[in-house]
Design an enzyme around this catalytic site. Structure first.
Site, short mmCIF file in Angstrom:
data_model
loop_
_atom_site.label_atom_id
_atom_site.label_comp_id
_atom_site.label_asym_id
_atom_site.label_seq_id
_atom_site.Cartn_x
_atom_site.Cartn_y
_atom_site.Cartn_z
N ARG A 91 9.35 25.73 11.34
CA ARG A 91 9.65 27.31 10.95
C ARG A 91 10.78 27.24 9.84
O ARG A 91 10.92 28.29 9.24
CB ARG A 91 10.74 27.87 12.17
N ARG A 140 12.45 24.96 -0.15
CA ARG A 140 12.08 25.41 -1.38
C ARG A 140 12.62 24.71 -2.65
O ARG A 140 13.84 24.62 -2.50
CB ARG A 140 12.39 26.81 -1.74
N ARG A 190 15.30 29.01 27.54
CA ARG A 190 16.86 28.82 26.83
C ARG A 190 17.26 30.23 27.08
O ARG A 190 16.53 31.08 26.88
CB ARG A 190 16.96 28.21 25.41
N ARG A 192 25.64 31.24 15.74
CA ARG A 192 25.62 31.90 14.65
C ARG A 192 26.69 33.25 14.95
O ARG A 192 26.83 33.75 16.14
CB ARG A 192 24.50 32.51 14.21
N GLU A 202 26.95 34.32 19.06
CA GLU A 202 25.55 34.06 19.96
C GLU A 202 25.87 32.56 20.40
O GLU A 202 26.07 31.52 19.60
CB GLU A 202 24.34 34.09 19.17
N TYR A 220 6.92 31.26 21.90
CA TYR A 220 7.84 31.54 20.89
C TYR A 220 7.52 32.51 19.59
O TYR A 220 7.41 32.31 18.41
CB TYR A 220 8.34 30.33 20.20
N ASP A 223 7.40 35.81 17.46
CA ASP A 223 8.32 36.83 16.41
C ASP A 223 7.74 38.16 16.90
O ASP A 223 6.37 38.39 17.34
CB ASP A 223 8.36 36.60 15.28
P1 FAD Z 1 10.92 41.34 25.69
O1 FAD Z 1 11.80 42.03 24.52
O2 FAD Z 1 11.63 40.38 26.19
O3 FAD Z 1 10.48 42.42 26.67
C1 FAD Z 1 10.33 42.10 28.06
C2 FAD Z 1 10.72 43.19 29.01
O4 FAD Z 1 10.40 42.94 30.39
C3 FAD Z 1 12.30 43.05 28.96
O5 FAD Z 1 13.13 44.40 28.62
C4 FAD Z 1 12.88 42.67 30.28
O6 FAD Z 1 13.90 43.26 30.92
C5 FAD Z 1 11.34 43.12 31.27
N1 FAD Z 1 11.24 42.68 32.65
C6 FAD Z 1 11.21 41.18 32.53
N2 FAD Z 1 10.83 41.03 33.94
C7 FAD Z 1 10.76 42.26 34.59
C8 FAD Z 1 10.73 42.76 36.01
N3 FAD Z 1 10.42 41.76 36.87
N4 FAD Z 1 10.71 43.94 36.07
C9 FAD Z 1 10.87 44.65 35.15
N5 FAD Z 1 10.98 44.44 33.86
C10 FAD Z 1 11.08 43.28 33.58
N6 FAD Z 1 11.56 38.20 16.01
C11 FAD Z 1 11.26 38.58 14.82
O7 FAD Z 1 10.16 39.09 14.49
N7 FAD Z 1 12.32 38.46 14.13
C12 FAD Z 1 13.71 38.12 14.31
O8 FAD Z 1 14.57 38.11 13.65
C13 FAD Z 1 14.06 37.79 15.69
N8 FAD Z 1 15.03 37.43 16.21
C14 FAD Z 1 15.36 37.01 17.45
C15 FAD Z 1 16.57 36.62 18.10
C16 FAD Z 1 16.72 36.45 19.40
C17 FAD Z 1 18.29 36.00 19.86
C18 FAD Z 1 15.72 36.41 20.35
C19 FAD Z 1 15.78 36.09 21.71
C20 FAD Z 1 14.50 36.81 19.90
C21 FAD Z 1 14.21 37.13 18.39
N9 FAD Z 1 12.97 37.52 17.98
C22 FAD Z 1 12.75 37.89 16.64
C23 FAD Z 1 11.56 37.72 18.77
C24 FAD Z 1 11.63 39.03 19.53
O9 FAD Z 1 12.99 39.41 20.38
C25 FAD Z 1 10.16 38.98 20.49
O10 FAD Z 1 9.28 38.63 19.54
C26 FAD Z 1 10.19 40.44 21.13
O11 FAD Z 1 11.23 41.12 21.18
C27 FAD Z 1 9.14 40.15 22.29
O12 FAD Z 1 8.82 41.35 22.96
P2 FAD Z 1 8.28 41.40 24.25
O13 FAD Z 1 7.75 42.65 24.51
O14 FAD Z 1 7.43 40.14 24.43
O15 FAD Z 1 9.44 40.85 25.31
N1 UDP Z 2 17.65 25.64 12.61
C1 UDP Z 2 18.64 24.61 11.98
N2 UDP Z 2 19.71 25.02 11.34
C2 UDP Z 2 19.96 26.29 11.17
C3 UDP Z 2 19.12 27.31 11.35
C4 UDP Z 2 18.09 26.87 12.39
O1 UDP Z 2 18.61 23.41 12.25
O2 UDP Z 2 20.82 26.70 10.11
C5 UDP Z 2 16.70 25.06 13.18
C6 UDP Z 2 17.01 25.26 14.83
O3 UDP Z 2 16.21 24.06 15.67
C7 UDP Z 2 16.43 26.58 15.25
C8 UDP Z 2 15.13 26.57 14.24
O4 UDP Z 2 15.44 25.88 13.17
O5 UDP Z 2 16.02 26.58 16.40
C9 UDP Z 2 14.53 27.85 14.03
O6 UDP Z 2 15.51 28.75 13.49
P1 UDP Z 2 15.26 30.18 13.34
O7 UDP Z 2 16.53 30.72 12.96
O8 UDP Z 2 14.13 30.51 12.70
O9 UDP Z 2 14.89 30.59 14.93
P2 UDP Z 2 15.58 31.83 15.85
O10 UDP Z 2 16.43 31.51 16.87
O11 UDP Z 2 15.88 32.98 15.17
O12 UDP Z 2 14.26 32.17 16.64
#
Ligand code: FAD
Ligand code: UDP
Length: 378
Positions: free
Chosen positions: A172, A176, A249, A280, A310, A358, A360
């Site tokens: 991921r 560059r 995780r 971060r 975080e 995993y 987005d």
């Molecule tokens: P979720 O958002 O997890 O929604 C599932 C919902 O179901 C939750 O609200 C939960 O409470 C509910 N639920 C679960 N079990 C039950 C139950 N038993 N009863 C009732 N409700 C329940 N994506 C990007 O594109 N760009 C980013 O920069 C990015 N950064 C991220 C950073 C972090 C720290 C994380 C964790 C994810 C990130 N993502 C990012 C990914 C993004 O969050 C997900 O792709 C997206 O939110 C997933 O949507 P979802 O509906 O599948 O799940």
């Molecule tokens: N990563 C790393 N160094 C950094 C940022 C990311 O080694 O400074 C690695 C790490 O293993 C991470 C993966 O790249 O799990 C993907 O990072 P990204 O920020 O895309 O993941 P996110 O947690 O936002 O899904």
């Protein structure tokens, strides 16, 4: 007689899109959500003018025009470009790995010099066919970058040695040979003006939603309430962990309000050494408040800032499962659950947890659209 066509478990992006489109086509939907708010992990909360990303930084990015057009129905996006900075023991490096990073690390000036340096380190390491994340990383960017910018961060994030992690995680990270700090290779990128919660609110405007309502606490009363269930929680829990538990995780978010205008000068700073316990720090205002993003100086917002640290954590049932751990062992276990799911015609599994991927946000939208097409709703 069932009261609803669809019982949608989870009000995250997947559940909300499904509910929105199905309702638009006259289907009766009930959304239940165990948290006290809608939106799942993209939930943002407006605190005195700053949209706080409560579950970690969320930057929308995609190369799929259909997905970009789809999400733009619900919000206008600013032109934020994610350009995180890495802090390794107080040395600062631009991410993703690009000419700015290589210059700072080695003093190299040209792409050819940078390439030669990486090649030299690769050769010294003698890796022919990378078998794990460590070997993959070294063969992509060499030993120095691996040691300073990857190893510590990755081992904290995943709670395992890089030699025990699958290499796809690191794929991921783009590399560059140009001076470009844009983290994503995608055609479209931005942050929704007004925050993500407003998007989900629009999607769920005409849908019945119950908050603080956990599917597993109400399973009996929900049994015959709908023709079909759309389940976006963890698939292994749905099947009562009958084949065993999938690994996730978790994260802990520590948010602070500080009486300074600008704490770190960037939205995202990664701490890439192993010793700093968080991965971060997010400074939320920088997603939206830079003048270049079209904002007038806001006097109130210039008096304070909000940051979130975080901390990665080992997951257990008392914690939120934020990341699936898609290694071979877990993927094989997931396949067993998926086989069951394919037989089960009354349930549709969707989203990051329902499909143990995993994904987005852009991929979640694609998947939701596919599910709706399968259901012949769109
Ligand atoms: P979720 O958002 O997890 O929604 C599932 C919902 O179901 C939750 O609200 C939960 O409470 C509910 N639920 C679960 N079990 C039950 C139950 N038993 N009863 C009732 N409700 C329940 N994506 C990007 O594109 N760009 C980013 O920069 C990015 N950064 C991220 C950073 C972090 C720290 C994380 C964790 C994810 C990130 N993502 C990012 C990914 C993004 O969050 C997900 O792709 C997206 O939110 C997933 O949507 P979802 O509906 O599948 O799940
Ligand atoms: N990563 C790393 N160094 C950094 C940022 C990311 O080694 O400074 C690695 C790490 O293993 C991470 C993966 O790249 O799990 C993907 O990072 P990204 O920020 O895309 O993941 P996110 O947690 O936002 O899904």
């Amino acid at each position: 007689m069932e009261k609803y066509d669809y019982l949608i478990v989870g009000s995250g992006l997947f559940g909300a899109i499904f509910a929105y489109e199905a309702t638009k086509k006259g289907k009766k939907c009930l959304v239940i959500e165990k948290r006290k708010n809608i939106g799942g992990n993209i939930y943002t909360e407006n605190v005195k003018g700053i949209n706080v990303h409560k579950y970690g930084a969320h930057i929308f990015h995609t190369s799929n025009k259909e997905v970009w057009d789809y999400i733009n129905q619900f919000a206008e996006f600013n032109r934020y470009t994610n350009s995180p900075v890495a802090n390794y023991k107080n040395e600062l490096y631009n991410l993703p790995f690009n000419m700015n990073t290589f210059n700072r690390l080695w003093g190299v000036i040209t792409p050819a010099e940078a390439q030669a340096k990486i090649e030299e380190e690769r050769k010294q390491a003698g890796i022919v066919e990378p078998k794990n994340l460590e070997e993959q990383a070294i063969s992509l960017v060499g030993t120095t970058i691996y040691q300073k910018l990857i190893k510590g961060y990755t081992e904290k994030q995943w709670g395992r040695k890089c030699t025990e992690l699958p290499s796809f995680i690191i794929k991921r990270l783009p590399v560059r040979l140009i001076f470009d700090n844009n983290y994503f290779n995608n055609k479209y990128q931005g942050i929704p003006i007004g925050g993500y919660t407003a998007i989900i609110e629009k999607m769920l405007e005409n849908v019945e939603v119950k908050l603080n309502y956990d599917y597993f606490e109400h399973e009996n009363e929900l049994k015959n309430i709908a023709e079909k269930i759309v389940f976006t929680g963890p698939i292994d829990k749905y099947y009562d962990y009958k084949f065993g538990k999938l690994e996730y995780r978790s994260l802990k978010f520590e948010t602070q309000e500080l009486a300074v205008d600008n704490y770190q000068g960037n939205a995202v700073i990664n701490y890439t050494d192993y010793e700093t316990p968080y991965t971060r720090i997010i400074e939320h205002k920088h997603f939206e408040y830079a003048k270049s993003l079209g904002n007038e100086e806001d006097e109130e917002v210039s008096k304070f800032t909000i940051i979130t640290k975080e901390y990665p954590m080992t997951w257990d049932e008392t914690k939120e499962p934020y990341y699936p751990v898609n290694d071979e062992k877990n993927n094989l276990l997931y396949n067993k659950y998926n086989e069951l799911a394919e037989q089960d015609k009354d349930v549709i599994f969707g989203g990051r947890l329902g499909t143990y991927k995993y994904y987005d946000m852009d991929k979640i939208i694609e998947e939701a659209i596919n599910s709706l097409k399968n259901e012949k709703i769109i």
